[in-house]
Design a protein around this motif. Structure first.
Motif, PDB file in Angstrom:
ATOM      1  N   ASN A 123       3.323  -3.297  -0.022  1.00  0.00           N
ATOM      2  CA  ASN A 123       2.869  -1.922   0.190  1.00  0.00           C
ATOM      3  C   ASN A 123       1.471  -1.670  -0.392  1.00  0.00           C
ATOM      4  O   ASN A 123       1.212  -0.643  -1.009  1.00  0.00           O
ATOM      5  CB  ASN A 123       3.905  -0.956  -0.422  1.00  0.00           C
ATOM      6  CG  ASN A 123       3.724   0.464   0.061  1.00  0.00           C
ATOM      7  OD1 ASN A 123       3.113   0.698   1.108  1.00  0.00           O
ATOM      8  ND2 ASN A 123       4.217   1.417  -0.706  1.00  0.00           N
ATOM      9  N   LEU A 124       0.603  -2.653  -0.188  1.00  0.00           N
ATOM     10  CA  LEU A 124      -0.771  -2.527  -0.687  1.00  0.00           C
ATOM     11  C   LEU A 124      -1.801  -2.503   0.449  1.00  0.00           C
ATOM     12  O   LEU A 124      -3.006  -2.486   0.191  1.00  0.00           O
ATOM     13  CB  LEU A 124      -1.099  -3.700  -1.631  1.00  0.00           C
ATOM     14  CG  LEU A 124      -0.414  -3.691  -3.000  1.00  0.00           C
ATOM     15  CD1 LEU A 124      -0.611  -5.026  -3.720  1.00  0.00           C
ATOM     16  CD2 LEU A 124      -0.922  -2.540  -3.875  1.00  0.00           C
ATOM     17  N   GLN A 126      -2.901  -0.282   2.402  1.00  0.00           N
ATOM     18  CA  GLN A 126      -3.846   0.842   2.411  1.00  0.00           C
ATOM     19  C   GLN A 126      -4.919   0.736   1.335  1.00  0.00           C
ATOM     20  O   GLN A 126      -5.936   1.404   1.417  1.00  0.00           O
ATOM     21  CB  GLN A 126      -3.102   2.164   2.228  1.00  0.00           C
ATOM     22  CG  GLN A 126      -2.384   2.627   3.483  1.00  0.00           C
ATOM     23  CD  GLN A 126      -1.492   3.810   3.162  1.00  0.00           C
ATOM     24  OE1 GLN A 126      -0.407   3.647   2.613  1.00  0.00           O
ATOM     25  NE2 GLN A 126      -1.964   5.003   3.479  1.00  0.00           N
ATOM     26  N   VAL A 127      -4.649  -0.082   0.310  1.00  0.00           N
ATOM     27  CA  VAL A 127      -5.636  -0.221  -0.773  1.00  0.00           C
ATOM     28  C   VAL A 127      -6.193  -1.640  -0.837  1.00  0.00           C
ATOM     29  O   VAL A 127      -6.727  -2.056  -1.861  1.00  0.00           O
ATOM     30  CB  VAL A 127      -5.030   0.189  -2.137  1.00  0.00           C
ATOM     31  CG1 VAL A 127      -4.835   1.693  -2.202  1.00  0.00           C
ATOM     32  CG2 VAL A 127      -3.694  -0.515  -2.401  1.00  0.00           C
ATOM     33  N   SER A 136      -4.033   0.301 -10.783  1.00  0.00           N
ATOM     34  CA  SER A 136      -3.139   0.728 -11.862  1.00  0.00           C
ATOM     35  C   SER A 136      -2.198  -0.421 -12.216  1.00  0.00           C
ATOM     36  O   SER A 136      -2.110  -1.410 -11.481  1.00  0.00           O
ATOM     37  CB  SER A 136      -2.314   1.927 -11.394  1.00  0.00           C
ATOM     38  OG  SER A 136      -1.412   1.518 -10.387  1.00  0.00           O
ATOM     39  N   MET A 139       0.258  -1.224  -9.422  1.00  0.00           N
ATOM     40  CA  MET A 139      -0.381  -1.887  -8.277  1.00  0.00           C
ATOM     41  C   MET A 139      -0.707  -3.330  -8.620  1.00  0.00           C
ATOM     42  O   MET A 139      -0.560  -4.224  -7.792  1.00  0.00           O
ATOM     43  CB  MET A 139      -1.658  -1.118  -7.880  1.00  0.00           C
ATOM     44  CG  MET A 139      -1.357   0.247  -7.282  1.00  0.00           C
ATOM     45  SD  MET A 139      -2.785   1.344  -7.382  1.00  0.00           S
ATOM     46  CE  MET A 139      -3.703   0.875  -5.919  1.00  0.00           C
ATOM     47  N   ARG A 142       2.420  -5.295  -8.270  1.00  0.00           N
ATOM     48  CA  ARG A 142       2.718  -5.565  -6.856  1.00  0.00           C
ATOM     49  C   ARG A 142       1.746  -6.598  -6.293  1.00  0.00           C
ATOM     50  O   ARG A 142       2.124  -7.434  -5.478  1.00  0.00           O
ATOM     51  CB  ARG A 142       2.687  -4.264  -6.046  1.00  0.00           C
ATOM     52  CG  ARG A 142       3.964  -3.449  -6.256  1.00  0.00           C
ATOM     53  CD  ARG A 142       4.027  -2.230  -5.396  1.00  0.00           C
ATOM     54  NE  ARG A 142       3.274  -1.137  -5.991  1.00  0.00           N
ATOM     55  CZ  ARG A 142       2.433  -0.352  -5.327  1.00  0.00           C
ATOM     56  NH1 ARG A 142       2.244  -0.510  -4.041  1.00  0.00           N
ATOM     57  NH2 ARG A 142       1.793   0.614  -5.949  1.00  0.00           N
ATOM     58  N   ASP A 166       5.064   3.655 -15.190  1.00  0.00           N
ATOM     59  CA  ASP A 166       5.642   5.001 -15.172  1.00  0.00           C
ATOM     60  C   ASP A 166       6.735   5.048 -14.097  1.00  0.00           C
ATOM     61  O   ASP A 166       6.856   4.128 -13.280  1.00  0.00           O
ATOM     62  CB  ASP A 166       4.551   6.061 -14.986  1.00  0.00           C
ATOM     63  CG  ASP A 166       3.908   6.034 -13.610  1.00  0.00           C
ATOM     64  OD1 ASP A 166       4.607   5.715 -12.620  1.00  0.00           O
ATOM     65  OD2 ASP A 166       2.712   6.337 -13.522  1.00  0.00           O
ATOM     66  N   GLU A 169       5.814   4.387 -10.367  1.00  0.00           N
ATOM     67  CA  GLU A 169       5.353   3.017 -10.161  1.00  0.00           C
ATOM     68  C   GLU A 169       6.516   2.039 -10.249  1.00  0.00           C
ATOM     69  O   GLU A 169       6.581   1.074  -9.490  1.00  0.00           O
ATOM     70  CB  GLU A 169       4.370   2.653 -11.260  1.00  0.00           C
ATOM     71  CG  GLU A 169       3.070   3.351 -11.154  1.00  0.00           C
ATOM     72  CD  GLU A 169       1.953   2.350 -11.242  1.00  0.00           C
ATOM     73  OE1 GLU A 169       1.903   1.602 -12.224  1.00  0.00           O
ATOM     74  OE2 GLU A 169       1.159   2.298 -10.299  1.00  0.00           O
ATOM     75  N   ARG A 172       8.395   2.116  -7.048  1.00  0.00           N
ATOM     76  CA  ARG A 172       7.683   1.406  -5.981  1.00  0.00           C
ATOM     77  C   ARG A 172       7.811  -0.100  -6.162  1.00  0.00           C
ATOM     78  O   ARG A 172       7.983  -0.847  -5.204  1.00  0.00           O
ATOM     79  CB  ARG A 172       6.199   1.795  -5.976  1.00  0.00           C
ATOM     80  CG  ARG A 172       5.906   3.049  -5.175  1.00  0.00           C
ATOM     81  CD  ARG A 172       4.434   3.119  -4.832  1.00  0.00           C
ATOM     82  NE  ARG A 172       3.644   3.585  -5.962  1.00  0.00           N
ATOM     83  CZ  ARG A 172       3.387   4.876  -6.206  1.00  0.00           C
ATOM     84  NH1 ARG A 172       3.842   5.811  -5.395  1.00  0.00           N
ATOM     85  NH2 ARG A 172       2.686   5.227  -7.249  1.00  0.00           N
TER      86      ARG A 172
HETATM   87  P1  ADP Z   1      -0.628   5.522 -11.501  1.00  0.00           P
HETATM   88  O1  ADP Z   1       0.832   5.605 -11.878  1.00  0.00           O
HETATM   89  O2  ADP Z   1      -1.466   4.815 -12.506  1.00  0.00           O
HETATM   90  O3  ADP Z   1      -1.180   6.822 -11.040  1.00  0.00           O
HETATM   91  P2  ADP Z   1      -0.003   4.651  -8.841  1.00  0.00           P
HETATM   92  O4  ADP Z   1       0.228   3.292  -8.291  1.00  0.00           O
HETATM   93  O5  ADP Z   1       1.163   5.565  -8.918  1.00  0.00           O
HETATM   94  O6  ADP Z   1      -0.725   4.522 -10.244  1.00  0.00           O
HETATM   95  O7  ADP Z   1      -1.084   5.346  -7.926  1.00  0.00           O
HETATM   96  C1  ADP Z   1      -2.479   5.266  -8.103  1.00  0.00           C
HETATM   97  C2  ADP Z   1      -3.111   5.907  -6.880  1.00  0.00           C
HETATM   98  O8  ADP Z   1      -3.115   4.962  -5.793  1.00  0.00           O
HETATM   99  C3  ADP Z   1      -2.329   7.116  -6.385  1.00  0.00           C
HETATM  100  O9  ADP Z   1      -3.212   8.061  -5.840  1.00  0.00           O
HETATM  101  C4  ADP Z   1      -1.428   6.538  -5.323  1.00  0.00           C
HETATM  102  O10 ADP Z   1      -1.070   7.491  -4.359  1.00  0.00           O
HETATM  103  C5  ADP Z   1      -2.314   5.460  -4.748  1.00  0.00           C
HETATM  104  N1  ADP Z   1      -1.496   4.353  -4.252  1.00  0.00           N
HETATM  105  C6  ADP Z   1      -0.663   3.598  -4.967  1.00  0.00           C
HETATM  106  N2  ADP Z   1      -0.085   2.664  -4.214  1.00  0.00           N
HETATM  107  C7  ADP Z   1      -0.582   2.841  -2.969  1.00  0.00           C
HETATM  108  C8  ADP Z   1      -0.391   2.214  -1.730  1.00  0.00           C
HETATM  109  N3  ADP Z   1       0.427   1.184  -1.578  1.00  0.00           N
HETATM  110  N4  ADP Z   1      -1.057   2.645  -0.675  1.00  0.00           N
HETATM  111  C9  ADP Z   1      -1.899   3.665  -0.803  1.00  0.00           C
HETATM  112  N5  ADP Z   1      -2.143   4.323  -1.940  1.00  0.00           N
HETATM  113  C10 ADP Z   1      -1.497   3.917  -3.004  1.00  0.00           C
END
Ligand code: ADP
Ligand code: ADP
Length: 224
Positions: A123-124, A126-127, A136, A139, A142, A166, A169, A172
């Protein structure tokens, strides 16, 4: 393939008995290794991953004698250590492409396909163009899974992967593990009881280098 561990012992130089006669048989699916800090989980994981040697005992994975043929195991192993990785300032996509090359996937088309797949699974997607060094903690974890999936491992070991994440996370991350456990043997160590409840059909509870309980997490509700 079954992972079998027999009579594994390890005493560190300081006299700490980290493994005190571990016997375990682990089938494909999601296996939880639950125990408090200092229980011996990391020692067991590193030993299975052939990063350190036990004093005594045997480990087999299918027909691989792990302690005799560590290289053979490494070819089918994906290991995510407890420490967060430190990554260079490169996009996830470029970095995975680079790792795929290191792992011997030399065709550009093959690399593109597998990198796309592992980004989807974790699920990465998009980033994928963002720098992994800016990810983070969740991420990055993952991304660690994406990286270890590149060579289609048969045995996956993840050591305390949810520590420090957290709740969002963590969820996910557990979703990703749930998805990959349907066609892999995954050993997942944690000190968080709910991780095992949510995810693992089978578990062992370890403490003081010993297996205190081994069975289904359903039947183990009392032990939990
Ligand atoms: P944190 O808990 O440090 O905020 P997250 O992973 O929850 O880290 O999210 C960090 C940012 O990246 C958030 O805005 C989240 O919506 C976005 N994000 C996290 N994972 C994805 C993903 N797979 N695709 C798109 N955006 C993501
Ligand atoms: P866990 O992963 O369950 O926290 P570990 O395998 O890290 O457990 O540690 C088991 C025991 O072995 C602990 O008492 C720890 O302090 C000790 N230990 C771990 N690594 C070493 C080491 N390299 N040298 C000495 N003692 C160690």
């Amino acid at each position: 393939m079954e992972l079998r561990i027999n009579s594994l012992t390890k005493t560190y130089d300081n006299g700490v008995k980290a493994l005190d006669g571990i016997d375990l048989a682990i089938q494909p699916g999601m296996f939880g290794l639950l125990g408090p800090n200092g229980a011996g989980k990391s020692t067991l994981m590193r030993t299975i991953a052939t990063l350190q040697r036990p004093d005594e005992g045997t480990i087999t994975f299918g027909d691989i004698d792990v302690l005799k043929n560590p290289m053979q195991l490494r070819q089918v192993l994906g290991y995510l250590p407890q420490e967060f990785g430190v990554y260079p300032n490169m996009s996830a996509e470029d970095l995975l492409n680079y790792f795929a090359h290191l792992k011997g996937i030399y065709s550009r088309a093959d690399r593109k396909k597998i990198v796309h797949e592992v980004l989807e699974i974790t699920n990465l997607s998009q980033v994928k163009s963002k720098s992994v060094s800016g990810y983070s903690g969740g991420m990055k974890q993952r991304f660690g899974i994406a990286q270890l999936l590149l060579n289609n491992p048969k045995l996956i070991i993840v050591d305390e992967p949810t520590a420090g994440l957290d709740p969002a996370e963590r969820q996910r991350f557990l979703n990703v593990l749930r998805e990959i456990s349907t066609n892999h043997t995954v050993i997942f160590s944690t000190h968080i009881v709910d991780d095992v409840r949510e995810l693992c059909h089978e578990l062992a509870i370890v403490n003081g280098g010993k297996v205190l309980y081994r069975g289904s997490s359903q039947a183990g509700e009392d032990a939990l």
